[in-house]
Design a protein around this motif. Structure first.
Motif, PDB file in Angstrom:
ATOM      1  N   LYS A  67      53.511  42.582  38.912  1.00 48.95           N
ATOM      2  CA  LYS A  67      52.219  43.185  38.582  1.00 48.95           C
ATOM      3  C   LYS A  67      51.759  42.770  37.185  1.00 48.95           C
ATOM      4  O   LYS A  67      50.573  42.498  36.972  1.00 48.95           O
ATOM      5  CB  LYS A  67      52.319  44.709  38.667  1.00 48.95           C
ATOM      6  N   ILE A  68      52.690  42.732  36.251  1.00 49.45           N
ATOM      7  CA  ILE A  68      52.354  42.332  34.885  1.00 49.45           C
ATOM      8  C   ILE A  68      51.841  40.898  34.853  1.00 49.45           C
ATOM      9  O   ILE A  68      50.820  40.600  34.220  1.00 49.45           O
ATOM     10  CB  ILE A  68      53.580  42.502  33.967  1.00 49.45           C
ATOM     11  N   ALA A  69      52.536  40.000  35.529  1.00 50.87           N
ATOM     12  CA  ALA A  69      52.117  38.597  35.552  1.00 50.87           C
ATOM     13  C   ALA A  69      50.735  38.445  36.178  1.00 50.87           C
ATOM     14  O   ALA A  69      49.885  37.698  35.669  1.00 50.87           O
ATOM     15  CB  ALA A  69      53.146  37.759  36.307  1.00 50.87           C
ATOM     16  N   ALA A  70      50.502  39.159  37.281  1.00 49.88           N
ATOM     17  CA  ALA A  70      49.211  39.053  37.964  1.00 49.88           C
ATOM     18  C   ALA A  70      48.093  39.670  37.119  1.00 49.88           C
ATOM     19  O   ALA A  70      46.989  39.112  37.039  1.00 49.88           O
ATOM     20  CB  ALA A  70      49.284  39.747  39.323  1.00 49.88           C
ATOM     21  N   MET A  71      48.368  40.806  36.482  1.00 46.81           N
ATOM     22  CA  MET A  71      47.336  41.450  35.668  1.00 46.81           C
ATOM     23  C   MET A  71      47.055  40.641  34.409  1.00 46.81           C
ATOM     24  O   MET A  71      45.892  40.567  33.951  1.00 46.81           O
ATOM     25  CB  MET A  71      47.758  42.869  35.303  1.00 46.81           C
ATOM     26  N   ARG A  72      48.085  40.022  33.842  1.00 51.65           N
ATOM     27  CA  ARG A  72      47.863  39.159  32.671  1.00 51.65           C
ATOM     28  C   ARG A  72      46.943  37.988  33.040  1.00 51.65           C
ATOM     29  O   ARG A  72      46.047  37.616  32.274  1.00 51.65           O
ATOM     30  CB  ARG A  72      49.199  38.657  32.137  1.00 51.65           C
ATOM     31  N   GLU A  73      47.168  37.421  34.213  1.00 50.71           N
ATOM     32  CA  GLU A  73      46.316  36.326  34.671  1.00 50.71           C
ATOM     33  C   GLU A  73      44.877  36.793  34.835  1.00 50.71           C
ATOM     34  O   GLU A  73      43.927  36.086  34.466  1.00 50.71           O
ATOM     35  CB  GLU A  73      46.855  35.780  35.993  1.00 50.71           C
ATOM     36  N   GLN A  74      44.697  37.986  35.390  1.00 53.27           N
ATOM     37  CA  GLN A  74      43.352  38.530  35.552  1.00 53.27           C
ATOM     38  C   GLN A  74      42.676  38.747  34.196  1.00 53.27           C
ATOM     39  O   GLN A  74      41.467  38.520  34.044  1.00 53.27           O
ATOM     40  CB  GLN A  74      43.415  39.851  36.319  1.00 53.27           C
ATOM     41  N   SER A  75      43.432  39.180  33.203  1.00 57.78           N
ATOM     42  CA  SER A  75      42.858  39.468  31.885  1.00 57.78           C
ATOM     43  C   SER A  75      42.447  38.206  31.142  1.00 57.78           C
ATOM     44  O   SER A  75      41.745  38.286  30.126  1.00 57.78           O
ATOM     45  CB  SER A  75      43.866  40.262  31.042  1.00 57.78           C
ATOM     46  N   ARG A  76      42.883  37.055  31.644  1.00 55.53           N
ATOM     47  CA  ARG A  76      42.574  35.781  30.980  1.00 55.53           C
ATOM     48  C   ARG A  76      41.570  34.939  31.753  1.00 55.53           C
ATOM     49  O   ARG A  76      41.284  33.805  31.368  1.00 55.53           O
ATOM     50  CB  ARG A  76      43.868  34.976  30.795  1.00 55.53           C
ATOM     51  N   ARG A  77      41.021  35.473  32.845  1.00 54.58           N
ATOM     52  CA  ARG A  77      40.073  34.701  33.648  1.00 54.58           C
ATOM     53  C   ARG A  77      38.804  34.394  32.842  1.00 54.58           C
ATOM     54  O   ARG A  77      38.350  35.213  32.039  1.00 54.58           O
ATOM     55  CB  ARG A  77      39.712  35.465  34.913  1.00 54.58           C
ATOM     56  N   THR A  78      38.263  33.219  33.081  1.00 54.13           N
ATOM     57  CA  THR A  78      37.031  32.826  32.400  1.00 54.13           C
ATOM     58  C   THR A  78      35.812  32.905  33.318  1.00 54.13           C
ATOM     59  O   THR A  78      34.690  32.700  32.862  1.00 54.13           O
ATOM     60  CB  THR A  78      37.163  31.385  31.866  1.00 54.13           C
ATOM     61  N   ASP A  79      36.047  33.229  34.604  1.00 56.83           N
ATOM     62  CA  ASP A  79      34.942  33.287  35.559  1.00 56.83           C
ATOM     63  C   ASP A  79      34.488  34.720  35.822  1.00 56.83           C
ATOM     64  O   ASP A  79      33.767  34.974  36.792  1.00 56.83           O
ATOM     65  CB  ASP A  79      35.344  32.622  36.876  1.00 56.83           C
ATOM     66  N   VAL A  80      34.898  35.649  34.965  1.00 51.47           N
ATOM     67  CA  VAL A  80      34.506  37.051  35.111  1.00 51.47           C
ATOM     68  C   VAL A  80      33.943  37.550  33.786  1.00 51.47           C
ATOM     69  O   VAL A  80      34.046  36.877  32.754  1.00 51.47           O
ATOM     70  CB  VAL A  80      35.707  37.924  35.544  1.00 51.47           C
ATOM     71  N   ASP A  81      33.375  38.747  33.796  1.00 51.79           N
ATOM     72  CA  ASP A  81      32.761  39.262  32.574  1.00 51.79           C
ATOM     73  C   ASP A  81      33.784  39.986  31.688  1.00 51.79           C
ATOM     74  O   ASP A  81      34.940  40.198  32.070  1.00 51.79           O
ATOM     75  CB  ASP A  81      31.571  40.175  32.903  1.00 51.79           C
ATOM     76  N   ASP A  82      33.315  40.381  30.503  1.00 49.27           N
ATOM     77  CA  ASP A  82      34.204  41.049  29.552  1.00 49.27           C
ATOM     78  C   ASP A  82      34.721  42.372  30.091  1.00 49.27           C
ATOM     79  O   ASP A  82      35.856  42.776  29.782  1.00 49.27           O
ATOM     80  CB  ASP A  82      33.467  41.284  28.231  1.00 49.27           C
ATOM     81  N   ALA A  83      33.912  43.056  30.883  1.00 50.28           N
ATOM     82  CA  ALA A  83      34.327  44.348  31.419  1.00 50.28           C
ATOM     83  C   ALA A  83      35.552  44.193  32.320  1.00 50.28           C
ATOM     84  O   ALA A  83      36.490  44.999  32.264  1.00 50.28           O
ATOM     85  CB  ALA A  83      33.180  44.993  32.189  1.00 50.28           C
ATOM     86  N   HIS A  84      35.533  43.145  33.143  1.00 47.79           N
ATOM     87  CA  HIS A  84      36.668  42.895  34.030  1.00 47.79           C
ATOM     88  C   HIS A  84      37.921  42.582  33.220  1.00 47.79           C
ATOM     89  O   HIS A  84      38.989  43.153  33.460  1.00 47.79           O
ATOM     90  CB  HIS A  84      36.333  41.734  34.973  1.00 47.79           C
TER      91      HIS A  84
END
Length: 207
Positions: free
Chosen positions: A131-148
């Motif tokens: 879960k940590i690895a997947a959530m870290r990846e989500q927090s670094r996405r460049t195709d989503v907004d700052d809120a995400h």
């Protein structure tokens, strides 16, 4: 007494494994069973994602679901092996009964029974690592907004804290078990749906 891995050892091994392609490997000692459990959790995670596709052919979803069953059974088998090895190393089980359906505990009088086994705790630590690895990846996405990214960053912090807290509980359980203050048991999973003798639908098919 055998040197038993701390939560920090296990977390480091889990995180290192996530940096490489999943490999089943041979599980013939405690660290091998811990690695096997993590491998099957990784495989489960991947197939759970794939099983939720809405545009894939039905046959592919069926294959994912059957793979989920296989990996879940193997994951639970690994938890049992982890508990067996730990209990043997801690001297908390009668060796003659270890392979039976009801291994006999040999805890000191007055020791408290921990409701969760050490193997189950390591399994949860493994899942939290995913879960940590997947959530870290989500927090670094460049195709989503700052809120995400912000939402995922907050969840990441909570998951990291949760894993650290659970790791501390695992370490405390082992310390208390060594000192004779606590013990746990091997609980067989008895997964009935995977057993053709116990699953009513499989019994009906065979008849």
């Amino acid at each position: 007494m055998t040197d038993l891995p701390s939560s920090a050892d296990v977390i480091a091994a889990h995180d290192a494994a996530l940096g490489a392609p999943p490999v089943a490997g041979d599980a013939n000692d405690l660290r091998g069973w811990i690695a096997a459990n993590h491998f099957h959790n990784r495989s489960l995670w991947a197939h759970e994602d794939l099983a939720r596709r809405t545009q894939a052919p039905d046959a592919e979803i069926v294959a994912n679901k059957r793979a989920i069953d296989r990996h879940n059974q193997a994951r639970n088998d690994a938890i049992e092996r982890i508990d067996e090895v730990l209990l043997s190393a801690l001297g908390l089980v009668d060796p003659a009964t270890l392979a039976s359906a009801l291994p006999r505990a040999t805890a000191a009088p007055g020791a408290r029974l921990n409701s969760e086994t050490a193997g189950s705790m390591l399994d949860r630590i493994s899942i939290l690592g995913l879960k940590i690895a997947a959530m870290r990846e989500q927090s670094r996405r460049t195709d989503v907004d700052d809120a995400h990214r912000g939402m995922c960053g907050e969840r990441l912090q909570r998951l990291v804290q949760q894993r650290a807290d659970l790791g501390a509980c695992y370490d405390e359980l082992l310390a208390d078990a060594r000192a004779g203050r606590a013990y746990f048991k091997v609980y067989r999973q008895f997964k009935m749906y995977n057993d053709p003798r116990l699953n009513p639908a499989l019994v009906a098919e065979a008849g």
